[in-house]
Design a protein around this motif. Structure first.
Motif, PDB file in Angstrom:
ATOM      1  N   GLU A  58      61.827 -67.256   9.939  1.00  0.00           N
ATOM      2  CA  GLU A  58      62.221 -67.929  11.181  1.00  0.00           C
ATOM      3  C   GLU A  58      63.740 -67.956  11.316  1.00  0.00           C
ATOM      4  N   ASN A  59      64.450 -68.139  10.203  1.00  0.00           N
ATOM      5  CA  ASN A  59      65.919 -68.121  10.247  1.00  0.00           C
ATOM      6  C   ASN A  59      66.442 -66.755  10.676  1.00  0.00           C
ATOM      7  N   TYR A  60      65.763 -65.684  10.233  1.00  0.00           N
ATOM      8  CA  TYR A  60      66.187 -64.319  10.555  1.00  0.00           C
ATOM      9  C   TYR A  60      65.493 -63.758  11.793  1.00  0.00           C
ATOM     10  N   GLU A  61      64.610 -64.566  12.385  1.00  0.00           N
ATOM     11  CA  GLU A  61      63.877 -64.170  13.585  1.00  0.00           C
ATOM     12  C   GLU A  61      63.129 -62.848  13.412  1.00  0.00           C
ATOM     13  N   ASN A  62      62.453 -62.695  12.256  1.00  0.00           N
ATOM     14  CA  ASN A  62      61.690 -61.477  11.997  1.00  0.00           C
ATOM     15  C   ASN A  62      60.292 -61.772  11.453  1.00  0.00           C
ATOM     16  N   CYS A  63      59.704 -62.891  11.877  1.00  0.00           N
ATOM     17  CA  CYS A  63      58.363 -63.257  11.411  1.00  0.00           C
ATOM     18  C   CYS A  63      57.299 -62.367  12.060  1.00  0.00           C
ATOM     19  N   CYS A  64      56.266 -62.081  11.304  1.00  0.00           N
ATOM     20  CA  CYS A  64      55.119 -61.369  11.857  1.00  0.00           C
ATOM     21  C   CYS A  64      54.402 -62.316  12.821  1.00  0.00           C
ATOM     22  N   GLU A  65      53.619 -61.738  13.723  1.00  0.00           N
ATOM     23  CA  GLU A  65      52.957 -62.528  14.760  1.00  0.00           C
ATOM     24  C   GLU A  65      52.100 -63.665  14.221  1.00  0.00           C
ATOM     25  N   ASP A  66      51.441 -63.447  13.096  1.00  0.00           N
ATOM     26  CA  ASP A  66      50.535 -64.471  12.573  1.00  0.00           C
ATOM     27  C   ASP A  66      51.163 -65.365  11.498  1.00  0.00           C
ATOM     28  N   TYR A  67      52.489 -65.317  11.357  1.00  0.00           N
ATOM     29  CA  TYR A  67      53.151 -66.105  10.309  1.00  0.00           C
ATOM     30  C   TYR A  67      52.814 -67.594  10.399  1.00  0.00           C
ATOM     31  N   ARG A  68      52.979 -68.179  11.566  1.00  0.00           N
ATOM     32  CA  ARG A  68      52.759 -69.631  11.703  1.00  0.00           C
ATOM     33  C   ARG A  68      51.318 -70.021  11.396  1.00  0.00           C
ATOM     34  N   SER A  69      50.365 -69.270  11.908  1.00  0.00           N
ATOM     35  CA  SER A  69      48.961 -69.648  11.713  1.00  0.00           C
ATOM     36  C   SER A  69      48.497 -69.412  10.279  1.00  0.00           C
ATOM     37  N   VAL A  70      49.066 -68.406   9.604  1.00  0.00           N
ATOM     38  CA  VAL A  70      48.601 -68.071   8.262  1.00  0.00           C
ATOM     39  C   VAL A  70      49.426 -68.723   7.163  1.00  0.00           C
ATOM     40  N   CYS A  71      50.722 -68.638   7.268  1.00  0.00           N
ATOM     41  CA  CYS A  71      51.579 -69.021   6.137  1.00  0.00           C
ATOM     42  C   CYS A  71      52.120 -70.436   6.162  1.00  0.00           C
ATOM     43  N   GLN A  72      52.295 -71.004   7.308  1.00  0.00           N
ATOM     44  CA  GLN A  72      52.907 -72.322   7.312  1.00  0.00           C
ATOM     45  C   GLN A  72      52.012 -73.397   6.730  1.00  0.00           C
ATOM     46  N   HIS A  73      50.711 -73.170   6.697  1.00  0.00           N
ATOM     47  CA  HIS A  73      49.838 -74.153   6.045  1.00  0.00           C
ATOM     48  C   HIS A  73      49.121 -73.554   4.850  1.00  0.00           C
ATOM     49  N   SER A  74      49.568 -72.393   4.376  1.00  0.00           N
ATOM     50  CA  SER A  74      48.855 -71.713   3.297  1.00  0.00           C
ATOM     51  C   SER A  74      48.834 -72.506   2.000  1.00  0.00           C
ATOM     52  N   GLY A  75      49.818 -73.335   1.771  1.00  0.00           N
ATOM     53  CA  GLY A  75      49.847 -74.108   0.542  1.00  0.00           C
ATOM     54  C   GLY A  75      48.910 -75.305   0.577  1.00  0.00           C
ATOM     55  N   ASP A  76      48.393 -75.622   1.758  1.00  0.00           N
ATOM     56  CA  ASP A  76      47.547 -76.796   1.911  1.00  0.00           C
ATOM     57  C   ASP A  76      46.110 -76.573   1.451  1.00  0.00           C
ATOM     58  N   ARG A  77      45.694 -75.356   1.296  1.00  0.00           N
ATOM     59  CA  ARG A  77      44.295 -75.086   0.993  1.00  0.00           C
ATOM     60  C   ARG A  77      43.951 -75.376  -0.455  1.00  0.00           C
ATOM     61  N   THR A  78      42.799 -75.982  -0.626  1.00  0.00           N
ATOM     62  CA  THR A  78      42.192 -76.097  -1.945  1.00  0.00           C
ATOM     63  C   THR A  78      40.749 -75.636  -1.807  1.00  0.00           C
ATOM     64  N   CYS A  79      40.230 -75.015  -2.829  1.00  0.00           N
ATOM     65  CA  CYS A  79      38.847 -74.547  -2.796  1.00  0.00           C
ATOM     66  C   CYS A  79      37.888 -75.723  -2.701  1.00  0.00           C
ATOM     67  N   ALA A  80      38.215 -76.805  -3.374  1.00  0.00           N
ATOM     68  CA  ALA A  80      37.344 -77.979  -3.356  1.00  0.00           C
ATOM     69  C   ALA A  80      37.223 -78.569  -1.958  1.00  0.00           C
ATOM     70  N   ASP A  81      38.299 -78.511  -1.175  1.00  0.00           N
ATOM     71  CA  ASP A  81      38.284 -79.090   0.175  1.00  0.00           C
ATOM     72  C   ASP A  81      37.772 -78.123   1.234  1.00  0.00           C
ATOM     73  N   THR A  82      37.769 -76.828   0.955  1.00  0.00           N
ATOM     74  CA  THR A  82      37.301 -75.866   1.960  1.00  0.00           C
ATOM     75  C   THR A  82      35.982 -75.281   1.486  1.00  0.00           C
ATOM     76  N   SER A  83      35.976 -74.100   0.943  1.00  0.00           N
ATOM     77  CA  SER A  83      34.754 -73.480   0.423  1.00  0.00           C
ATOM     78  C   SER A  83      35.155 -72.373  -0.533  1.00  0.00           C
ATOM     79  N   CYS A  84      34.183 -71.838  -1.222  1.00  0.00           N
ATOM     80  CA  CYS A  84      34.450 -70.755  -2.171  1.00  0.00           C
ATOM     81  C   CYS A  84      34.271 -69.414  -1.470  1.00  0.00           C
ATOM     82  N   ASP A  85      34.999 -69.237  -0.393  1.00  0.00           N
ATOM     83  CA  ASP A  85      34.906 -68.036   0.436  1.00  0.00           C
ATOM     84  C   ASP A  85      36.288 -67.470   0.725  1.00  0.00           C
ATOM     85  N   TYR A  86      36.295 -66.264   1.284  1.00  0.00           N
ATOM     86  CA  TYR A  86      37.527 -65.644   1.762  1.00  0.00           C
ATOM     87  C   TYR A  86      37.801 -66.192   3.156  1.00  0.00           C
ATOM     88  N   ASP A  87      39.015 -66.597   3.425  1.00  0.00           N
ATOM     89  CA  ASP A  87      39.386 -67.145   4.721  1.00  0.00           C
ATOM     90  C   ASP A  87      40.756 -66.600   5.109  1.00  0.00           C
TER      91      ASP A  87
END
Length: 167
Positions: A58-87
């Motif tokens: 974001e600082n360099y204005e070169n994010c891929c289109e799906d950066y916000r939806s995929v990476c900004q909350h990527s650290g929030d996932r836990t298998c216990a809270d979601t599922s044992c699947d690919y998402d």
């Protein structure tokens, strides 16, 4: 001329997962490979792409289109809270392939490793798992979580009762 998407009408594919599954069309590299998505790669900096998926994009204005939806909350996932699947919405994964690809969530071992799903294995009895996917699992109360959705009706169909068409 097709798009860089998954299309069930073709054996070879042009989506970002074709390299993982080894089914890319011959012209994939030339036609589609440079079009990076964070979901298909990872939430990091990669010099081989013009758009990026790291915390500095974001600082360099070169994010891929799906950066916000995929990476900004990527650290929030836990298998216990979601599922044992690919998402695709998350950087870390909880499916049986995450160890191969090195993208397991921190709690994968505790929440999912060794946990069987009927979809990932088959609709049968397997002594190496505590949950089962066979027709007797309900009697023994040891069915895997996805038994009903994946297996329960798989043995009920006969051509005589329906038609001899693909269903």
């Amino acid at each position: 001329d097709t798009s860089c998407d998954y299309d069930t009408n073709y054996k070879c594919q042009c989506d970002e997962n074709c390299e993982t599954y080894g089914n890319c069309c011959e012209d994939y590299e030339k036609a589609c490979a440079g079009k990076r998505t964070c979901a298909a790669t990872s939430c990091d900096y990669d010099t081989s792409y013009s758009c990026q998926c790291d915390e500095n994009c974001e600082n360099y204005e070169n994010c891929c289109e799906d950066y916000r939806s995929v990476c900004q909350h990527s650290g929030d996932r836990t298998c216990a809270d979601t599922s044992c699947d690919y998402d695709t919405n998350y950087k870390c994964q909880c499916d049986e392939n995450c160890e191969t690809y090195g993208n397991c969530c921190e709690d994968y071992e505790k929440a999912c490793a060794g946990k069987r799903t009927c979809a990932a294995t088959s609709c049968d009895y397997d002594t190496s798992y505590s949950c089962q996917c066979d027709e007797n699992c309900e009697n023994y109360e040891n069915c895997c979580e996805d038994y009903r959705s994946v297996c329960q009706h798989s043995g009920d169909r006969t051509c005589a009762d329906t038609s001899c068409d693909y269903d």
